[in-house]
Write a protein that holds these residues in place. Structure first.
Motif, PDB file in Angstrom:
ATOM      1  N   PRO A   1       0.834  -1.217   0.000  1.00 19.74           N
ATOM      2  CA  PRO A   1       0.000   0.000   0.000  1.00 19.74           C
ATOM      3  C   PRO A   1       0.859   1.252   0.000  1.00 19.74           C
ATOM      4  CG  PRO A   1       0.024  -0.992   2.175  1.00 19.74           C
ATOM      5  CD  PRO A   1       0.745  -1.953   1.265  1.00 19.74           C
ATOM      6  N   ALA A   2       0.260   2.351  -0.421  1.00 17.65           N
ATOM      7  CA  ALA A   2       0.970   3.626  -0.438  1.00 17.65           C
ATOM      8  C   ALA A   2       1.295   4.058   0.981  1.00 17.65           C
ATOM      9  CB  ALA A   2       0.125   4.687  -1.145  1.00 17.65           C
ATOM     10  N   GLY A   3       2.161   5.089   1.093  1.00 16.49           N
ATOM     11  CA  GLY A   3       2.496   5.652   2.401  1.00 16.49           C
ATOM     12  C   GLY A   3       1.261   6.166   3.101  1.00 16.49           C
ATOM     13  N   ARG A   4       1.377   6.360   4.447  1.00 18.18           N
ATOM     14  CA  ARG A   4       0.222   6.755   5.239  1.00 18.18           C
ATOM     15  C   ARG A   4      -0.282   8.146   4.895  1.00 18.18           C
ATOM     16  NH1 ARG A   4      -0.833   3.281   9.528  1.00 18.18           N
ATOM     17  NH2 ARG A   4      -2.661   4.586   9.753  1.00 18.18           N
TER      18      ARG A   4
ATOM     19  N   THR B   1       2.054  -2.304 -11.506  1.00 19.15           N
ATOM     20  CA  THR B   1       1.253  -1.083 -11.607  1.00 19.15           C
ATOM     21  C   THR B   1       2.161   0.142 -11.543  1.00 19.15           C
ATOM     22  OG1 THR B   1       0.849  -1.136  -9.227  1.00 19.15           O
ATOM     23  CG2 THR B   1      -0.828  -2.129 -10.632  1.00 19.15           C
ATOM     24  N   ASP B   2       1.590   1.310 -11.859  1.00 18.44           N
ATOM     25  CA  ASP B   2       2.412   2.517 -11.996  1.00 18.44           C
ATOM     26  C   ASP B   2       3.036   2.988 -10.693  1.00 18.44           C
ATOM     27  OD1 ASP B   2       0.120   3.384 -10.781  1.00 18.44           O
ATOM     28  OD2 ASP B   2      -0.495   4.751 -12.389  1.00 18.44           O
ATOM     29  N   GLY B   3       2.518   2.525  -9.544  1.00 23.20           N
ATOM     30  CA  GLY B   3       3.122   2.915  -8.274  1.00 23.20           C
ATOM     31  C   GLY B   3       4.574   2.481  -8.146  1.00 23.20           C
ATOM     32  N   LEU B   4       4.980   1.453  -8.904  1.00 28.63           N
ATOM     33  CA  LEU B   4       6.359   0.987  -8.839  1.00 28.63           C
ATOM     34  C   LEU B   4       7.317   1.963  -9.495  1.00 28.63           C
ATOM     35  CD1 LEU B   4       8.396  -1.344  -8.246  1.00 28.63           C
ATOM     36  CD2 LEU B   4       7.897  -2.174 -10.566  1.00 28.63           C
TER      37      LEU B   4
ATOM     38  N   ASP C   1       1.835   5.906  -4.377  1.00 26.78           N
ATOM     39  CA  ASP C   1       0.687   5.145  -4.870  1.00 26.78           C
ATOM     40  C   ASP C   1       0.910   3.677  -4.530  1.00 26.78           C
ATOM     41  OD1 ASP C   1      -1.674   4.541  -6.060  1.00 26.78           O
ATOM     42  OD2 ASP C   1      -1.129   5.180  -8.076  1.00 26.78           O
ATOM     43  N   ASP C   2      -0.188   2.903  -4.540  1.00 26.93           N
ATOM     44  CA  ASP C   2      -0.067   1.478  -4.271  1.00 26.93           C
ATOM     45  C   ASP C   2       0.790   0.796  -5.334  1.00 26.93           C
ATOM     46  OD1 ASP C   2      -1.839   2.169  -2.358  1.00 26.93           O
ATOM     47  OD2 ASP C   2      -3.374   0.721  -2.890  1.00 26.93           O
ATOM     48  N   ILE C   3       1.375  -0.332  -4.942  1.00 24.97           N
ATOM     49  CA  ILE C   3       2.174  -1.127  -5.866  1.00 24.97           C
ATOM     50  C   ILE C   3       1.629  -2.549  -5.858  1.00 24.97           C
ATOM     51  CG2 ILE C   3       4.451  -2.073  -6.395  1.00 24.97           C
ATOM     52  CD1 ILE C   3       5.663   0.347  -4.949  1.00 24.97           C
TER      53      ILE C   3
END
Length: 577
Positions: free
Chosen positions: A372-375, A517-520, A562-564
């Motif tokens: 998950p993304a940062g808090r 996904t694009d979060g990576l 963003d999520d990965i």
């Protein structure tokens, strides 16, 4: 100010000494009394040695000393607690230039004020061109001065609150906000500060003995107190407060509590427990201020501040400032608490939805990761799926629903369920994406999504790909080198545009497929091509599990925005191209 009989003036007494004033006519003094005794201004005449030679009734009342008791005495002798600025008076006598000045202190007259202020105007008296003394006209300006001081304090408080607004609550993480508050209070108001909040479920836990339990979220102190305060606890611990101690009293009344210089018995009563008295004394703590953290009508926790050593004790002005700061911070803390609760609920829902993808065929080894993304941001709608198809084929899919939060997670579940149904009846990735897009468009899907599908057929030695606006897959060859696959990206799902193309690649031993996904790879201040090159520079020949660990370690940001979601697959008999 009273009048005094004096002798007629004599010759040779113009230097301003006692002879001149003793010779001053009673008639002149009588006339001055008639002129000045009725005025609200305080008027006095002093000789060159700054001894009173005349005071009117107003000045006598102001000083709290009868008029006749002034005569022949200096200002310092009559009102020793007034800073009379005698340096200014001597300068007026010396150079003859009239001056105005402000003096302050306390006269012998009773006053409720902590300090009184007067504005005085002085000019030199001369005879035959030589100084003989000076006359002063004094007005009390304590009320105006008090208003000015209050206005200055209000401006200082506003400036302090403005600064606090930029430094407290910079994130939606509750403990970070608490630490920012504690550090700001140490810089501006206290020698040490502690922020304690109700436990995560929103209410305090009450042990059987009736003590109040709070979670210590943050601590800060001046450097010299750091070591001395360690025995009192650390952030993250739960602290139990005995009934009647300062923090329960503060929460019960909703008002600040000030504890100044208590003895050991009193300190043991106001402390969380009597066992802390020795540590408080060792740290030199002599004053404490506790204010409630209240937001939207309910308590969030408390802020405790202490002063030690030579620092002054807390007063009501400090309490007002601390309440203002705590009130501002409490809103941010409540926002963070609400966000944290929603964030955790969405993360748990998302993980539950992603925890059970379908099983691949036995001849394909598949690994998954979700981070998950940062808090500081809401979770996204990243998802992945695996479906075992006919004839030994395995469908691998990975998608990203646009947007964040609970709605995105629910939409992700909907896409995932639709894909499972469509995948068993459509033969190719482009047909699956086409039907999925049309179905979402006709049902009024509000959140478009990107998606990439790979259907692996190890028995035939081929893999077929199609993309709905998603980033290109990566294949790692037997030598560990990575290659981006040129899969044509069609429009995102849910737009109704429905133009997708499949492309096929052969299988070869030792190849591993990576979907992501694009979060990576996305960075706020970095071009996407730079991030993709970083990904393709990885050299790996490991199995899917080790590949995903390496990709996250080498490519993913420490605190992703963003999520990965990642999927890696490798045929057990034949390998990817």
């Amino acid at each position: 100010m009273g009048r005094q009989q004096v002798r007629n003036e004599g010759e040779g007494a113009w230097e301003g000494g006692p002879e001149f004033w003793d010779a001053w006519s009673a008639q002149a003094q009588e006339l001055l009394g008639q002129i000045f005794d009725g005025t609200p201004a305080a008027i006095g005449v002093l000789d060159t040695e700054l001894r009173y030679r005349y005071v009117n009734e107003t000045l006598a009342r102001m000083n709290g000393v009868p008029a006749e008791k002034h005569l022949g005495r200096t200002v310092a002798e009559v009102v020793p607690d007034v800073e009379a600025r005698e340096d200014v008076l001597h300068t007026v006598i010396a150079d003859g230039i009239a001056r105005e000045t402000v003096s302050s202190g306390h006269t012998r007259a009773d006053s409720p004020l902590a300090r009184r202020y007067w504005h005085g105007a002085y000019h030199r008296l001369e005879r035959g061109g030589r100084p003989v003394g000076l006359v002063g006209i004094v007005l009390e300006i304590s009320a105006a001065r008090q208003e000015q001081l209050e206005l200055e304090r209000a401006r200082e408080r506003l400036a302090l609150l403005d600064e606090a607004a930029t430094r407290i609550g910079t994130t939606l993480d509750m403990d970070t906000t608490c630490q920012e508050l504690a550090e700001f209070l140490v810089e501006t108001l206290a020698d040490a500060a502690t922020v304690e909040v109700f436990p995560d479920h929103g209410t305090s836990r009450l042990p059987r003995d009736g003590t109040l339990r709070l979670r210590r979220a943050a601590m800060a102190s001046v450097p010299e107190l750091g070591v001395l305060l360690r025995p009192l606890g650390r952030p993250g611990e739960y602290v139990d407060y005995q009934p009647g101690s300062s923090i329960p009293r503060c929460l019960a009344t909703g008002r600040p509590v000030i504890d100044n210089v208590p003895d050991d018995q009193e300190l043991g009563r106001v402390a969380p427990d009597a066992g802390r008295v020795a540590a408080y004394r060792a740290a030199g703590i002599h004053s404490a201020l506790i204010v409630p953290l209240t937001a939207r009508g309910h308590d969030v926790g408390t802020v405790s501040m202490i002063r030690a050593g030579e620092s002054p004790v807390f007063d009501e002005t400090d309490a007002v400032i601390a309440q203002d700061l705590a009130g501002r911070a409490a809103i941010g803390l409540d926002n963070a608490r609400r966000y944290t609760a929603e964030h955790d609920a969405v993360v748990q829902l998302q993980r539950a939805l992603l925890a059970e993808p379908g099983l691949p065929h036995p001849d394909v080894d598949v690994a998954y990761r979700y981070r998950p993304a940062g808090r500081g941001v809401l979770v996204g709608g990243d998802w992945f799926e695996t479906v075992a198809l006919d004839d030994g084929r395995t469908l691998l899919a990975l998608g990203d629903v646009m947007g964040h939060g609970l709605d995105a997670a629910v939409a992700m579940s909907r896409y995932q369920a639709m894909l499972r149904v469509i995948a068993v009846r459509e033969p190719s990735p482009d047909r699956i994406l086409l039907e999925l897009d049309q179905l979402l468009h006709t049902t009024g899907a509000e959140r478009p999504a990107t998606c990439v599908i790979a259907i692996a057929d190890p028995r035939r030695g081929i893999c077929t790909y199609a993309s709905a606006g998603h980033l290109p897959p990566v294949v790692f060859g037997p030598d560990g080198r990575a290659e981006l696959l040129p899969v044509p990206p069609g429009p995102p799902l849910g737009t109704g545009l429905s133009r997708y193309v499949s492309c096929t690649g052969p299988c070869a031993p030792g190849h591993t497929l990576l979907l992501y996904t694009d979060g990576l790879v996305e960075r706020r201040h970095e071009d996407i091509d730079v991030s993709l090159r970083r990904l393709t520079r990885i050299r790996v020949t490991a199995d899917p599990e080790e590949l995903l660990d390496l990709v996250l370690a080498e490519v993913a940001a420490d605190d992703p925005e963003d999520d990965i979601a990642l999927v890696a697959a490798r045929p057990k008999r034949r390998r990817w191209v």
